[in-house]
Design a protein around this motif. Structure first.
Motif, mmCIF file in Angstrom:
data_model
loop_
_atom_site.group_PDB
_atom_site.id
_atom_site.type_symbol
_atom_site.label_atom_id
_atom_site.label_comp_id
_atom_site.label_asym_id
_atom_site.label_seq_id
_atom_site.Cartn_x
_atom_site.Cartn_y
_atom_site.Cartn_z
ATOM 1 N N VAL A 43 0.849 -1.185 0.000
ATOM 2 C CA VAL A 43 0.000 0.000 0.000
ATOM 3 C C VAL A 43 0.887 1.237 0.000
ATOM 4 N N SER A 44 0.544 2.132 -0.872
ATOM 5 C CA SER A 44 1.309 3.375 -0.970
ATOM 6 C C SER A 44 0.550 4.467 -0.222
ATOM 7 N N TRP A 45 1.223 5.215 0.598
ATOM 8 C CA TRP A 45 0.571 6.268 1.370
ATOM 9 C C TRP A 45 1.532 7.428 1.568
ATOM 10 N N GLN A 46 0.889 8.595 1.866
ATOM 11 C CA GLN A 46 1.652 9.797 2.117
ATOM 12 C C GLN A 46 1.252 10.341 3.496
ATOM 13 N N LEU A 47 2.240 10.686 4.285
ATOM 14 C CA LEU A 47 1.995 11.120 5.659
ATOM 15 C C LEU A 47 1.186 12.415 5.709
ATOM 16 N N ASP A 48 1.440 13.341 4.841
ATOM 17 C CA ASP A 48 0.719 14.622 4.862
ATOM 18 C C ASP A 48 -0.764 14.421 4.571
ATOM 19 N N GLU A 49 -1.046 13.510 3.644
ATOM 20 C CA GLU A 49 -2.450 13.249 3.327
ATOM 21 C C GLU A 49 -3.182 12.657 4.529
ATOM 22 N N ILE A 50 -2.521 11.775 5.249
ATOM 23 C CA ILE A 50 -3.146 11.178 6.448
ATOM 24 C C ILE A 50 -3.399 12.248 7.505
ATOM 25 N N LYS A 51 -2.465 13.155 7.721
ATOM 26 C CA LYS A 51 -2.647 14.240 8.701
ATOM 27 C C LYS A 51 -3.826 15.124 8.316
ATOM 28 N N THR A 52 -3.938 15.440 7.054
ATOM 29 C CA THR A 52 -5.036 16.293 6.598
ATOM 30 C C THR A 52 -6.387 15.611 6.834
ATOM 31 N N THR A 107 -4.896 9.300 21.788
ATOM 32 C CA THR A 107 -3.717 8.488 22.125
ATOM 33 C C THR A 107 -3.357 7.566 20.965
ATOM 34 N N GLN A 108 -4.387 6.909 20.390
ATOM 35 C CA GLN A 108 -4.122 6.027 19.247
ATOM 36 C C GLN A 108 -3.549 6.828 18.071
ATOM 37 N N TRP A 109 -4.106 8.033 17.869
ATOM 38 C CA TRP A 109 -3.615 8.845 16.745
ATOM 39 C C TRP A 109 -2.154 9.240 16.959
ATOM 40 N N GLN A 110 -1.812 9.674 18.188
ATOM 41 C CA GLN A 110 -0.432 10.063 18.459
ATOM 42 C C GLN A 110 0.507 8.873 18.277
ATOM 43 N N THR A 111 0.052 7.715 18.761
ATOM 44 C CA THR A 111 0.878 6.512 18.588
ATOM 45 C C THR A 111 1.048 6.178 17.110
ATOM 46 N N LEU A 112 -0.085 6.208 16.388
ATOM 47 C CA LEU A 112 -0.035 5.897 14.956
ATOM 48 C C LEU A 112 0.831 6.928 14.219
ATOM 49 N N LEU A 113 0.688 8.197 14.585
ATOM 50 C CA LEU A 113 1.451 9.250 13.924
ATOM 51 C C LEU A 113 2.951 9.045 14.129
ATOM 52 N N GLU A 114 3.324 8.687 15.341
ATOM 53 C CA GLU A 114 4.734 8.409 15.601
ATOM 54 C C GLU A 114 5.206 7.225 14.770
ATOM 55 N N GLN A 115 4.343 6.191 14.711
ATOM 56 C CA GLN A 115 4.722 5.018 13.920
ATOM 57 C C GLN A 115 4.844 5.376 12.436
ATOM 58 N N LEU A 116 3.930 6.209 11.944
ATOM 59 C CA LEU A 116 3.997 6.617 10.548
ATOM 60 C C LEU A 116 5.277 7.405 10.259
ATOM 61 N N LYS A 117 5.597 8.295 11.193
ATOM 62 C CA LYS A 117 6.823 9.066 11.014
ATOM 63 C C LYS A 117 8.043 8.157 11.022
ATOM 64 N N VAL A 118 8.026 7.225 11.982
ATOM 65 C CA VAL A 118 9.161 6.293 12.041
ATOM 66 C C VAL A 118 9.219 5.454 10.775
ATOM 67 N N ARG A 119 8.044 5.006 10.329
ATOM 68 C CA ARG A 119 8.025 4.174 9.118
ATOM 69 C C ARG A 119 8.489 4.973 7.908
ATOM 70 N N GLU A 120 8.101 6.236 7.870
ATOM 71 C CA GLU A 120 8.534 7.086 6.767
ATOM 72 C C GLU A 120 10.048 7.247 6.776
ATOM 73 N N GLN A 121 10.564 7.479 7.985
ATOM 74 C CA GLN A 121 12.015 7.604 8.110
ATOM 75 C C GLN A 121 12.700 6.292 7.768
ATOM 76 N N SER A 152 15.846 2.965 4.524
ATOM 77 C CA SER A 152 16.021 1.651 3.884
ATOM 78 C C SER A 152 16.361 1.809 2.390
ATOM 79 N N GLN A 153 15.711 2.739 1.762
ATOM 80 C CA GLN A 153 15.982 2.956 0.348
ATOM 81 C C GLN A 153 17.434 3.367 0.126
ATOM 82 N N GLN A 154 17.911 4.279 0.944
ATOM 83 C CA GLN A 154 19.299 4.713 0.825
ATOM 84 C C GLN A 154 20.260 3.579 1.152
ATOM 85 N N ARG A 155 19.882 2.794 2.147
ATOM 86 C CA ARG A 155 20.763 1.699 2.547
ATOM 87 C C ARG A 155 20.839 0.637 1.461
#
Length: 936
Positions: free
Chosen positions: A395-404, A422-436, A441-444
């Motif tokens: 699944v392809s997703w964009q973090l900004d679209e999810i925030k909006t 709480t779930q949103w903050q947890t999910l948001l952190e996970q999304l940010k981590v996954r994005e990072q 991973s791509q660079q590696r």
């Protein structure tokens, strides 16, 4: 037709021939009575006339015998004046009554005996008329009418009716009579009844004294209320004490009028004083009550608002989705209660607008609860969808679209529950981590693949073709696993390297020819090695397999034979490893089964309905067994561990409220112990602390994270309290010792005053009363008891001294009075005002006219006092003793001493006639014996 001559003849005949019953000779009249018949009316009239009007008693008796009527005998016994007639008539009546031959009914007999019969007749007849003994009421009426204890004793002994005996016992007020009956009766039932009645009479005699003490105690308690300042307690105690007094007042019948009036007056006075005290205390009490009401209203308001907040928190958790209309009603009721509490608080203070605004906001939110629930459910579903994107690489997703999207969905909600935030903050952190991670991973991967391409190119340039081809195989796998956009960045260089490796594959067969026989020799050598290190043997086999595969295949007969030989050797070499891993697998299976069983037990425990304490014990036992269970392979252990953790979390959710409750309870106990340290009564605080320690032992565990911390806090609070108690106890003991020393000094002053003859007894008694009041300041019960004994000893000494003074004064007054009466011949009645210490009845007696009677009275007093008399009066003394004994046996009371002394002293004529010198000492001894306190 009447003949006049016949009437004339009859008149003449009656003049010369009168009937014999009219004769003047009593014997003739008696003989005539024998010929008369009571059946004839005329002759019956004649017999009646002779019975009641004849002057001769013998004629009257003969006529009564002829008439033979109980009623006539009874009438004669009542109207006759001739002793012979009275005796005979009474004898016939008594015989008729005793034999049951009376012509009247039993009821008439009872009325006669009760109303008309002479007392002596009743005494003779009733004991023998056993048929009347069944009527207990009648017999008791007779006994009460006669009032003779000797007759009561006679009837008690004669009657066969046990019921009558018991009735006599229950109706008797004479303790002496009951004592006599108790000595003579042998029936156990009667003995018990007599004993019970004697006990009752004794208790009845003591009742006025006991009642007086109880009433005095109530009045004393009422008086003690004047020393208090607690309005509420004084009011309650006054009501309670007045109720106690009213209960006691029901028994005032045993008191005299003077005592009753005195108690009533004291009660009215004390109630008036207490009411005045309450009137003074009432304004302050009402102010305190208003302050307490204000505080209570404030507390109620705080609790009601807190309850609203607590209910409102349901909107912050997942339970918002399961809230029903009933729970909405509960919340609305809580808001209404809070608003009512605010309204009640307005009587004392103005509530803040912030609270009112908050309640209105909460009410508006809960009024739109269905819409909010739908929004929460939709948002929760969206969060779950986003959560799934994290684990789905396709699944392809964009973090900004999810925030909006999140901002848009939450903008229209009245409140966003905490659990969703709480779930949103947890999910948001996970999304940010996954994005990072995705970018990293791509660079590696790019760096990794570029590095391998460079290495392969270098190996080709260096002539390391075999290694280059082997490394290219790994590079190809890594390249194919890259995302399409990453592969596109490496596609050109990867294709160039692929072409180079393709040109080198032709050389592979040539290079593999000498290498495969060497690997076969290594496989044969491995087959001959020891079988101690199975994991090392397996690694060696794997390494040889990798080396063989790196040489490739030429598809020739020789190459296929080498491949077959190599496979057989490795298969034989791996056979011990297979057995080893099979055994290891069995052990892993056993350990896994054991752990699976523990998981099942943990799941069952979560569904168990046992008490939380028992669940907690089983939970801890299962955790210990899990730690001690055997090991299994890492993958299976990971899966089991996840299942185990889930099962444990369910049980933890079940027992966590219980553990939390235990924590709160223990923390509350700690707070209570800390609060006890602030109490003024440290002894009461220590007692309550011991009770709290006992309660601590009954509370279950609070969890490993909190148990030790709570215990040390509880222990520290108790240590602080008991150290303070020891300090206070030491101070109190020192203060009590000092108070006791001061009190003993005060008592010593009393003893010194007692030894000083110039100090009045009333002053000494006042000093003792002050010591008694001061004794109340000593709070130590044991020390107070010891000091009370010392005080009682001094009081006894004072009482003895006062008694001695009174006795000496009484003896002196008696001697002076006798001197004036016997020597100076002064009338005793004129000396009453001169001797107020002597009994007043001594001066009010009636004089005795005869010296012999005067001497007999003196001897009576000496007998009563058990004093010796002169030998010359021995005969008369014996007579007096016999008379007193006879009176006592007949149930009569002994004469009172004071009236007899008054008669002796008032006998002025006898005292003038007698030589009073021999009687002076005797009179003095009698007066002193009966007059001194404790002697009579």
């Amino acid at each position: 037709m009447n003949n006049p001559l016949r009437g004339l003849n009859r008149m003449i005949f009656s003049r010369f021939f009168s009937p014999s019953h009219s004769s003047n000779d009593p014997d003739t009249r008696i003989k005539a009575i024998e010929k008369l018949s009571p059946d004839s009316p005329n002759e019956r009239r004649i017999l009646h006339e002779l019975a009641f009007n004849d002057s001769a008693a013998a004629v009257s008796l003969a006529a009564l015998e002829k008439l033979n009527s109980f009623a006539l005998w009874l009438k004669m016994s009542q109207i006759a004046k001739e002793p012979r007639l009275v005796t005979a008539a009474q004898a016939r009546v008594e015989c008729a009554l005793i034999d049951g031959n009376a012509e009247i009914s039993q009821q008439e007999i009872k009325e006669y005996l009760l109303k008309s019969a002479p007392a002596e007749q009743v005494i003779k007849c009733l004991p023998l008329m056993t048929e009347l003994h069944q009527d207990k009421t009648f017999c008791l009426d007779i006994l009460n009418k006669l009032g003779r204890s000797s007759f009561t004793q006679q009837l008690f002994s004669a009657t066969p009716e046990s019921a009558l005996k018991l009735a006599i016992i229950d109706n008797s007020q004479d303790s002496d009579l009951l004592q006599k009956l108790l000595r003579k009766t042998t029936d156990e039932t009667l003995q018990q009844a007599l004993s019970d009645r004697l006990d009752y009479l004794q208790e009845l005699a003591q009742k006025p004294v006991r009642l007086g003490r109880e009433v005095t105690l109530v009045l004393s308690k009422l008086l003690a209320l004047l020393e208090k300042s607690d309005f509420e307690q004084i009011t309650a105690d006054q009501v309670s004490l007045n109720q106690e007094y009213q209960v006691l007042k029901a028994d005032f019948g045993c008191l005299d009028d003077e005592a009753r009036q005195e108690y009533e007056a004291k009660l009215a006075s004390l109630n008036e004083r207490v009411s005045a005290l309450l009137a003074r205390l009432k304004p302050e009490f009402e102010a305190q009550q208003r302050a307490a009401a204000h505080k209570e209203a404030q507390q109620s308001c705080t609790e009601a608002v807190a309850e609203v907040k607590r209910l409102h928190k349901q909107l912050q958790g997942e339970q918002i989705l399961s809230l029903t209309l009933g729970e909405v009603t509960v919340f609305q009721q809580a808001v209404e209660k809070a608003e009512n509490a605010l309204a009640a608080l307005q009587e004392y203070a103005e509530p803040t607008e912030e609270i009112e605004s908050m309640l209105e906001s909460y009410r508006h939110i809960w009024g739109r609860l269905p819409d909010l629930q739908r929004q929460v459910a939709a948002l929760q579903t969206q969060l779950q969808t986003w959560q799934q994107w994290l684990v789905d690489d396709n699944v392809s997703w964009q973090l900004d679209e999810i925030k909006t999207s999140w901002r848009e969905q939450t903008a229209s909600m009245a409140v966003v529950p905490v659990f969703l935030r709480t779930q949103w903050q947890t999910l948001l952190e996970q999304l940010k981590v996954r994005e990072q991670q995705r970018q990293s991973s791509q660079q590696r991967h790019l760096k990794h693949c570029r590095k391998h391409i460079n290495i392969i190119n270098n190996m080709v340039e260096q002539g390391k073709y075999r290694a280059a081809m082997a490394r290219f195989q790994q590079l190809e796998k890594d390249y194919q696993s890259l995302p399409p956009d990453t592969r596109a960045m490496l596609e050109k260089r990867f294709e160039q390297t692929r072409e180079q490796i393709a040109r080198l594959e032709g050389w592979q067969i040539y290079l593999a020819a000498p290498r495969k026989p060497e690997l076969i020799e290594q496989a044969e050598a491995l087959l001959q090695e020891s079988q101690n290190d199975m994991p090392g043997r397996a690694r060696s086999i794997k390494y040889l397999r990798q080396q063989w595969q790196s040489l490739g295949e030429s598809n020739t007969v020789e190459d296929q034979a080498l491949n077959t030989r190599f496979d057989e050797l490795l298969e034989k070499a791996f056979e011990p490893c297979r057995r080893y891993y099979a055994e290891l697998e069995l052990q892993n299976d056993k350990a896994a089964a054991e752990r699976q069983q523990l998981i099942e037990q943990m799941v069952a425990l979560a569904n168990d309905s046992d008490e939380p304490a028992q669940q907690f014990q089983q939970f801890e036992a299962l955790k210990k067994q899990w730690q001690q269970a055997g090991q299994t392979d890492s993958e299976r252990y990971r899966q089991l561990r996840e299942t185990w953790d889930q099962a444990c979390s369910v049980v933890t959710e079940v027992i966590t409220p219980w553990l939390q409750q235990n924590r709160q309870t223990k923390q509350a106990l700690i707070d209570e112990v800390n609060a006890l340290s602030e109490l003024d009564d440290i002894h009461q605080a220590r007692t309550q602390a011991k009770a709290l320690q006992a309660r601590w032992k009954t509370i279950g565990p609070a969890g490993k994270r909190y148990e030790s911390k709570l215990w040390f806090a509880f222990k520290a609070a108790n240590d602080n309290l008991f150290n303070k108690a020891k300090s206070v106890q030491a101070e109190q003991k020192a203060a009590q010792s000092q108070a006791a020393s001061q009190w003993r000094e005060q008592l010593q002053q009393v003893q010194q005053a007692l030894q000083n003859d110039q100090t009045a007894a009333s002053d000494v008694q006042q000093m003792l009363d002050e010591c008694q009041l001061a004794l109340k300041e000593v709070n130590d019960s044991k020390l107070q008891k010891t000091l009370a004994i010392e005080l009682a000893a001094v009081q006894s000494t004072l009482d003895a001294a006062v008694d001695q003074q009174l006795n000496e004064a009484f003896a002196s007054a008696t001697e002076q009075m006798l001197e004036q009466v016997l020597t100076s011949k002064q009338p005793v009645s004129a000396l009453a005002e001169d001797y107020p210490i002597l009994p007043a009845s001594w001066f009010k007696g009636n004089g005795i006219d005869e010296p012999q009677d005067w001497l007999k009275t003196l001897l009576t007093l000496e007998v009563l006092a058990q004093l010796d008399s002169p030998e010359a009066d021995g005969s008369l003394r014996s007579t007096v003793q016999l008379q007193l004994m006879q009176a006592k046996l007949n149930g009569e009371s002994l004469p009172s001493a004071y009236p007899l002394i008054g008669e002796l002293l008032a006998s002025q004529a006898v005292l003038t006639e007698l030589d009073t010198l021999p009687f002076r000492q005797r009179l003095f001894d009698v007066c002193v014996h009966f007059g001194l306190p404790g002697e009579a």
